[in-house]
Design a protein around this motif. Sequence first.
Motif, short mmCIF file in Angstrom:
data_model
loop_
_atom_site.label_atom_id
_atom_site.label_comp_id
_atom_site.label_asym_id
_atom_site.label_seq_id
_atom_site.Cartn_x
_atom_site.Cartn_y
_atom_site.Cartn_z
N THR A 133 -69.79 -7.80 63.91
CA THR A 133 -68.52 -7.31 64.46
C THR A 133 -67.39 -7.97 63.66
O THR A 133 -67.58 -9.04 63.07
CB THR A 133 -68.37 -7.69 65.95
OG1 THR A 133 -68.28 -9.11 66.06
CG2 THR A 133 -69.53 -7.15 66.78
N PRO A 134 -66.22 -7.35 63.64
CA PRO A 134 -65.10 -7.99 62.94
C PRO A 134 -64.82 -9.41 63.42
O PRO A 134 -64.56 -10.30 62.61
CB PRO A 134 -63.93 -7.04 63.20
CG PRO A 134 -64.58 -5.71 63.39
CD PRO A 134 -65.87 -6.00 64.12
N ALA A 135 -64.90 -9.64 64.71
CA ALA A 135 -64.64 -10.98 65.24
C ALA A 135 -65.72 -11.98 64.80
O ALA A 135 -65.40 -13.11 64.44
CB ALA A 135 -64.56 -10.95 66.76
N ALA A 136 -66.96 -11.55 64.81
CA ALA A 136 -68.06 -12.44 64.39
C ALA A 136 -67.95 -12.76 62.91
O ALA A 136 -68.16 -13.90 62.49
CB ALA A 136 -69.41 -11.81 64.71
N LEU A 137 -67.61 -11.76 62.08
CA LEU A 137 -67.45 -12.01 60.65
C LEU A 137 -66.28 -12.95 60.40
O LEU A 137 -66.39 -13.89 59.60
CB LEU A 137 -67.27 -10.71 59.88
CG LEU A 137 -67.10 -10.87 58.37
CD1 LEU A 137 -68.31 -11.56 57.73
CD2 LEU A 137 -66.85 -9.51 57.71
N ALA A 138 -65.18 -12.74 61.09
CA ALA A 138 -64.02 -13.63 60.93
C ALA A 138 -64.38 -15.06 61.31
O ALA A 138 -64.02 -16.01 60.60
CB ALA A 138 -62.84 -13.13 61.76
N ALA A 139 -65.10 -15.23 62.40
CA ALA A 139 -65.52 -16.57 62.83
C ALA A 139 -66.47 -17.19 61.81
O ALA A 139 -66.36 -18.39 61.48
CB ALA A 139 -66.17 -16.51 64.21
N HIS A 140 -67.40 -16.41 61.29
CA HIS A 140 -68.34 -16.91 60.28
C HIS A 140 -67.59 -17.38 59.03
O HIS A 140 -67.84 -18.47 58.53
CB HIS A 140 -69.35 -15.82 59.92
CG HIS A 140 -70.19 -16.14 58.74
ND1 HIS A 140 -71.20 -17.08 58.77
CD2 HIS A 140 -70.15 -15.68 57.46
CE1 HIS A 140 -71.75 -17.17 57.57
NE2 HIS A 140 -71.14 -16.33 56.77
N LEU A 141 -66.68 -16.57 58.54
CA LEU A 141 -65.95 -16.91 57.32
C LEU A 141 -65.02 -18.10 57.52
O LEU A 141 -64.76 -18.85 56.58
CB LEU A 141 -65.16 -15.70 56.82
CG LEU A 141 -66.02 -14.54 56.31
CD1 LEU A 141 -65.14 -13.33 56.01
CD2 LEU A 141 -66.83 -14.94 55.10
N ALA A 142 -64.53 -18.31 58.74
CA ALA A 142 -63.63 -19.43 59.02
C ALA A 142 -64.38 -20.72 59.35
O ALA A 142 -63.77 -21.79 59.36
CB ALA A 142 -62.71 -19.06 60.19
N ALA A 143 -65.68 -20.62 59.58
CA ALA A 143 -66.45 -21.80 59.97
C ALA A 143 -66.46 -22.84 58.85
O ALA A 143 -66.56 -22.49 57.67
CB ALA A 143 -67.89 -21.40 60.31
N PRO A 144 -66.38 -24.12 59.20
CA PRO A 144 -66.41 -25.16 58.17
C PRO A 144 -67.77 -25.25 57.46
O PRO A 144 -67.85 -25.83 56.39
CB PRO A 144 -66.11 -26.45 58.94
CG PRO A 144 -66.39 -26.13 60.36
CD PRO A 144 -66.18 -24.65 60.54
N THR A 145 -68.79 -24.64 58.02
CA THR A 145 -70.12 -24.65 57.41
C THR A 145 -70.35 -23.47 56.48
O THR A 145 -71.43 -23.34 55.90
CB THR A 145 -71.21 -24.67 58.50
OG1 THR A 145 -70.99 -23.56 59.38
CG2 THR A 145 -71.18 -25.98 59.28
N THR A 146 -69.35 -22.60 56.32
CA THR A 146 -69.44 -21.46 55.41
C THR A 146 -68.55 -21.74 54.20
O THR A 146 -67.39 -22.13 54.35
CB THR A 146 -68.97 -20.16 56.09
OG1 THR A 146 -69.81 -19.90 57.22
CG2 THR A 146 -69.02 -18.99 55.13
N ARG A 147 -69.12 -21.54 53.02
CA ARG A 147 -68.34 -21.70 51.78
C ARG A 147 -68.56 -20.46 50.92
O ARG A 147 -69.70 -20.04 50.70
CB ARG A 147 -68.76 -22.96 51.03
CG ARG A 147 -68.42 -24.22 51.83
CD ARG A 147 -68.81 -25.48 51.12
NE ARG A 147 -67.93 -25.75 49.98
CZ ARG A 147 -68.10 -26.79 49.16
NH1 ARG A 147 -69.11 -27.63 49.35
NH2 ARG A 147 -67.27 -26.98 48.15
N VAL A 148 -67.47 -19.88 50.45
CA VAL A 148 -67.51 -18.66 49.64
C VAL A 148 -66.86 -18.95 48.30
O VAL A 148 -65.74 -19.47 48.23
CB VAL A 148 -66.79 -17.49 50.34
CG1 VAL A 148 -66.74 -16.27 49.43
CG2 VAL A 148 -67.46 -17.16 51.67
N PHE A 149 -67.57 -18.59 47.23
CA PHE A 149 -67.08 -18.72 45.87
C PHE A 149 -66.99 -17.33 45.27
O PHE A 149 -67.90 -16.52 45.45
CB PHE A 149 -68.01 -19.60 45.03
CG PHE A 149 -68.07 -21.01 45.51
CD1 PHE A 149 -67.28 -21.99 44.93
CD2 PHE A 149 -68.90 -21.37 46.57
CE1 PHE A 149 -67.32 -23.30 45.40
CE2 PHE A 149 -68.96 -22.67 47.04
CZ PHE A 149 -68.16 -23.64 46.45
N LEU A 150 -65.90 -17.06 44.58
CA LEU A 150 -65.68 -15.76 43.95
C LEU A 150 -65.59 -15.92 42.45
O LEU A 150 -65.02 -16.89 41.95
CB LEU A 150 -64.39 -15.14 44.47
CG LEU A 150 -64.31 -14.88 45.97
CD1 LEU A 150 -62.91 -14.40 46.34
CD2 LEU A 150 -65.36 -13.88 46.41
#
Length: 162
Positions: free
Chosen positions: A56-73
């Motif tokens: 869900t949009p809310a779950a994805l937003a929470a996942h991406l904002a979590a301190p345990t998630t790191r995204v590299f582009l």
Amino acid sequence: MTVTSMQLVRPPVPPRRPLPCAEWTVVEARIAPAAFLAIYRTVGDTVQWDDRARMTPAALAAHLAAPTTRVFLLEGADGPAGLCEFEACDGAGAVLANFGVVPALRGRGVGRYLLHRALEAVLRPGGTIRLDTDTNDDPRAIGVYRDAGFEVVAVGPKDFPD
């Protein structure tokens, strides 16, 4: 499908070839869900990625904002061209959840550069990075991971929800 589980416990092995051009940079990003899904779909549609798109949009937003998630582009003049997403980052380890570059760049070495830079940033001394790759992934994936220093720890069948 068959899933190959791999782990990295020592510093990543640098790519054998230099970066093919200087226009690429790797940046760690806190990325908005819409922007994340755009690069996620561009990179992953050809290999049937769908787990993040199912959130869900809310779950994805929470996942991406979590301190345990790191995204590299992988960033170029035209914007993101690759993605390396880690979850469960806790100092002792992490899970490489998604990694790839846009189809036009595959086989040119930029993905290996993105992976190496992201692994260097995430792996801590004594830590472990784990990943699962499956038969839907690019056939070169296991070789790319092995070249980076990952070792196979298990191979077996797995069912995924439709």
